[in-house]
Design a protein around this motif. Structure first.
Motif, PDB file in Angstrom:
ATOM      1  N   LYS A 122       0.854  -1.193   0.000  1.00 63.39           N
ATOM      2  CA  LYS A 122       0.000   0.000   0.000  1.00 63.39           C
ATOM      3  C   LYS A 122       0.882   1.232   0.000  1.00 63.39           C
ATOM      4  O   LYS A 122       1.952   1.240   0.602  1.00 63.39           O
ATOM      5  N   PRO A 136     -14.758  -3.357   2.776  1.00 64.80           N
ATOM      6  CA  PRO A 136     -13.371  -3.300   2.322  1.00 64.80           C
ATOM      7  C   PRO A 136     -12.822  -4.681   1.920  1.00 64.80           C
ATOM      8  O   PRO A 136     -13.256  -5.692   2.454  1.00 64.80           O
ATOM      9  N   GLN A 178      -6.191   6.464   3.165  1.00 68.86           N
ATOM     10  CA  GLN A 178      -5.817   6.302   4.584  1.00 68.86           C
ATOM     11  C   GLN A 178      -6.907   6.845   5.507  1.00 68.86           C
ATOM     12  O   GLN A 178      -7.203   6.256   6.544  1.00 68.86           O
ATOM     13  N   ARG A 215      -9.735   4.341   5.664  1.00 68.46           N
ATOM     14  CA  ARG A 215      -9.372   3.201   6.531  1.00 68.46           C
ATOM     15  C   ARG A 215      -9.425   3.613   8.002  1.00 68.46           C
ATOM     16  O   ARG A 215      -9.838   2.840   8.859  1.00 68.46           O
ATOM     17  N   ASN A 238      -4.977   1.967  -0.678  1.00 66.80           N
ATOM     18  CA  ASN A 238      -5.970   1.510   0.300  1.00 66.80           C
ATOM     19  C   ASN A 238      -7.379   1.557  -0.261  1.00 66.80           C
ATOM     20  O   ASN A 238      -8.336   1.316   0.463  1.00 66.80           O
ATOM     21  N   ASP A 295     -10.722   0.430  -2.172  1.00 65.67           N
ATOM     22  CA  ASP A 295     -11.342  -0.877  -2.378  1.00 65.67           C
ATOM     23  C   ASP A 295     -11.924  -1.022  -3.770  1.00 65.67           C
ATOM     24  O   ASP A 295     -12.126  -2.122  -4.262  1.00 65.67           O
TER      25      ASP A 295
END
Lengths: 222, 477
Positions: free
Chosen positions: B5, B87, B304, B307, B345, B347
């Protein structure tokens, strides 16, 4: 030479106007215009000899990529600051505008950054611009164009779902039997040259610089 | 599992962006051109100026919305084998481009306004391509009334794929209602559709910090029906957001949090995907410029943030081909851009098959990009890190200075562990536009000729057509 203004003074006043544009400084442009008016400088000359060469120079620098949009927009803002004070002082009939452009973002669409760039660039290049803002009804474009005797209507659309409104403007002009009185320029993210042709518009502005060139062509057309 | 990532923001930087977003929503607020939405927000605790249409959203509402939002979403497909759960631990799922207004003819090179027939073909091609996991509705149906174009696009797409469909158009609450009715015909009713949402919809805020009325009311109608939405912010550095990357990320984050507040207070627990298609504008033309080094960094920051909130996201995208002919016009920038913007990151990603900076689509371009994507996603695959894969026992057996090539462990595992690039598409890369385009065209032609999608029952198709026709009659009246 303006009556009652000494040559040396006139030069100084012209330079102040030009410098304000070249340094992208709206406050200075406003101050320079006020000073020029106070000292009796002919407003038409102030524009033609002071401001116009400066904005042309800015345009050339932009073409050569010595400067970019942010500087160009600030120069246009400075130009507008001076012009708004000087233009009202010019007697009717001596108007130096290349022509009026009615501009706006079409109905259903509230994106305006692209339209604002074009609007500023047109103004900086000597067009009178009536900016109707965003989400402008088809009839409002046409009504304003008739009212202000605009040679050009500029319609911006950013969404694939709203570009149909550009066609509506062309169709509306046709149905009102005034199609030939107002040229229609279209622009915005999803538009293309093909689209412009398909809907019977008079030209496609890929970006602000090409739109100004297009407008220059359209006003010369009989 | 290990996954590569792109890490851009430190923990402290994420905190600052979060706090600044809260401040932005609370102090500056969102302009929302919908009185019913403003009223709902006002009743839920926002400080609303109905005159100026500004809702100032307090921190508590954001925290509440984050608490209510689901952490896992199943994006369903007509064939459940194609369902996607986000995710995702592995590489993102990839979709086609959108929303273009023309299609480029593969044989003549002619660009013509797209129709439902083109949508059907382009979607069916995507259905047949391995690199395509779900389908954006991709191109406009130019031949239908403007007010129902989105419905026609969705309906045509759903008939031509068994993969998940991602709509890109929402015009009003009525429009959303009709979208739900159409999909419910396939799902077997609205409750079934709620359980298995066969489509999702991208709902855009308009940067900076505003919502168009029809779009926001349409978004609310969708989430009330259980349809997942992607709250797309298009924060364009220097245009619709500050020119700084930090300012752009914060603006996109703020708009996403505002969208989340709206969906979670309108329909608590409704499926919401954090979404952005943000990049700088070109300082020469003012147009969105995806081909920059900033775009992947913005996406990485937003990935980020998603997440951090535990929300599924769609923040990576590519609009790689800015020419109006198929190919890879800028190989280095293109491939690096795709790789980095999808390694963020995120999806879900999109962009397959677009030309002319997303204004049009080309079938051969879709084949080329689906193949690029198959190679790029190899870099993002999940890799097991365990005692078993570390394989000290095998090392012991092989012994000092000897080879692993002949150990059964290698034969047993090499196909699982190593990615094999497809020789043919590697050759395409060497020739860039010459063989690449003609061979991609042959692949597209073969898929269009051979690949079939199970046809919906005639009665369903008739009912769907009638839903749209009835709506058109009503709107026209």
């Amino acid at each position: 030479m303006s009556k009652g203004v000494k040559m040396a003074d006139e030069k100084k006043l012209m330079k102040a106007l030009a410098d304000a544009i070249l340094s992208y400084d709206s406050a200075a442009a406003e101050a320079a215009a006020k000073e020029a008016i106070k000292r009796g400088l002919d407003p038409l000359e102030a524009i033609e000899k002071g401001l116009s060469p400066a904005i042309e120079e800015v345009g050339k620098k932009f073409e050569k990529m010595e400067i970019y949009l942010p500087e160009l927009m600030l120069a246009a803002d400075a130009m507008r600051s001076s012009m708004s004070l000087l233009l009202p002082l010019i007697p009717k009939g001596k108007a130096l505008s290349k022509g009026t452009v009615v501009i706006g973002t079409v109905q259903g669409d509230i994106h305006e950054i692209g339209k604002n760039i074009v609007s500023n660039m047109l103004m900086a290049n000597g067009f009178e611009v009536v900016d109707l803002g965003v989400d402008v009804k088809t009839s409002a474009f046409v009504d304003e164009a008739r009212k202000s005797n605009a040679k050009i209507i500029g319609a911006s659309a950013l969404m694939s779902s709203t570009i149909g409104s550009q066609k509506d403007i062309v169709d509306y002009l046709t149905s009102m039997k005034v199609r030939k009185k107002h040229a229609v320029m279209v622009g915005g993210g999803p538009t293309t040259g093909e689209w412009s042709k398909e809907i019977g518009a008079d030209g496609w502005g890929e970006d602000a610089a090409t739109t100004v060139k297009l407008a220059n062509r359209l006003v010369k057309r009989k | 599992m290990a996954n590569a990532k792109l890490v851009f923001l430190s923990k402290d930087e994420q905190d600052l962006i979060h706090e600044s977003s809260l401040k932005s929503l609370n102090d500056i607020g969102m302009m929302i051109r919908s009185d019913s939405t403003l009223k709902m927000l006002s009743e839920s605790g926002a400080d609303v100026d109905f005159q100026k249409k500004i809702a100032r959203i307090p921190e508590e509402m954001v925290a509440e919305a984050l608490k209510k939002a689901p952490r896992s979403i199943r994006l369903c497909a007509r064939d459940s084998k194609n369902d996607m759960i986000v995710p995702t631990a592995g590489p993102p799922y990839a979709a086609t481009t959108g929303l273009g207004v023309y299609v480029r003819d593969m044989n003549t090179g002619e660009k013509r306004p797209s129709t439902r027939k083109d949508i059907a073909d382009f979607i069916r091609l995507g259905d047949g391509l391995d690199g395509v996991d779900f389908l954006w509705t991709s191109i406009t149906a130019n031949e239908v009334p403007q007010v129902t174009h989105g419905l026609h696009e969705l309906w045509t797409a759903m008939q031509n794929t068994t993969k998940h469909v991602n709509g890109v158009s929402v015009m009003s609450a009525d429009d959303s209602r009709k979208q739900i009715e159409l999909a419910a015909l396939i799902a077997g009713g609205e409750e079934e559709l709620r359980k298995r949402p066969l489509f999702s919809v991208i709902c855009c805020s308009i940067a900076p910090l505003s919502f168009e009325g029809g779009a926001v009311e349409g978004m609310i109608e969708l989430v009330k029906g259980g349809i997942p939405i992607m709250s797309m912010s298009m924060s364009l550095s220097g245009g619709s957001s500050p020119v700084t990357l930090a300012g752009t990320i914060t603006n996109a984050n703020s708009e996403n949090l505002a969208s989340l507040v709206i969906t979670q207070f309108a329909a608590p627990g409704s499926p919401h995907i954090y979404c952005s298609s943000s990049a700088p504008i070109s300082m020469k033309t003012g147009m969105i410029n995806y081909m920059t080094s900033e775009q992947p960094l913005i996406a990485a920051g937003l990935g980020q943030m998603a997440r951090r909130y535990g929300l599924p996201s769609m923040v990576g995208d590519w609009g790689i081909n800015d020419m109006d002919t198929p190919g890879i016009p800028h190989p280095f920038t293109t491939i690096l851009g795709i790789t980095l913007s999808t390694m963020t990151n995120t999806d879900l990603v999109s962009g397959i098959g677009g030309i002319d900076a997303v204004k049009g689509v080309a079938f051969d371009q879709a084949v080329i990009e689906a193949n690029i994507w198959k190679n790029v996603r190899a870099y993002m695959r999940s890799v097991a890190i365990s005692e078993e894969t570390i394989a000290l026992d095998v090392v012991k057996e092989v012994g000092h200075g000897n080879t692993f090539l002949t150990h059964p462990h290698t034969a047993r595992n090499f196909k699982k562990e190593l990615h094999f690039f497809d020789e043919k598409t590697l050759a395409w890369e060497a020739t860039l536009s010459d063989n690449m385009v003609s061979e991609a065209k042959a692949v597209a032609e073969r898929i269009l000729k051979e690949h079939t999608v199970p046809r919906l029952d005639d009665s369903i198709i008739r009912s769907g057509d009638e839903v749209i026709a009835e709506y058109e009659r009503r709107v026209e009246a």
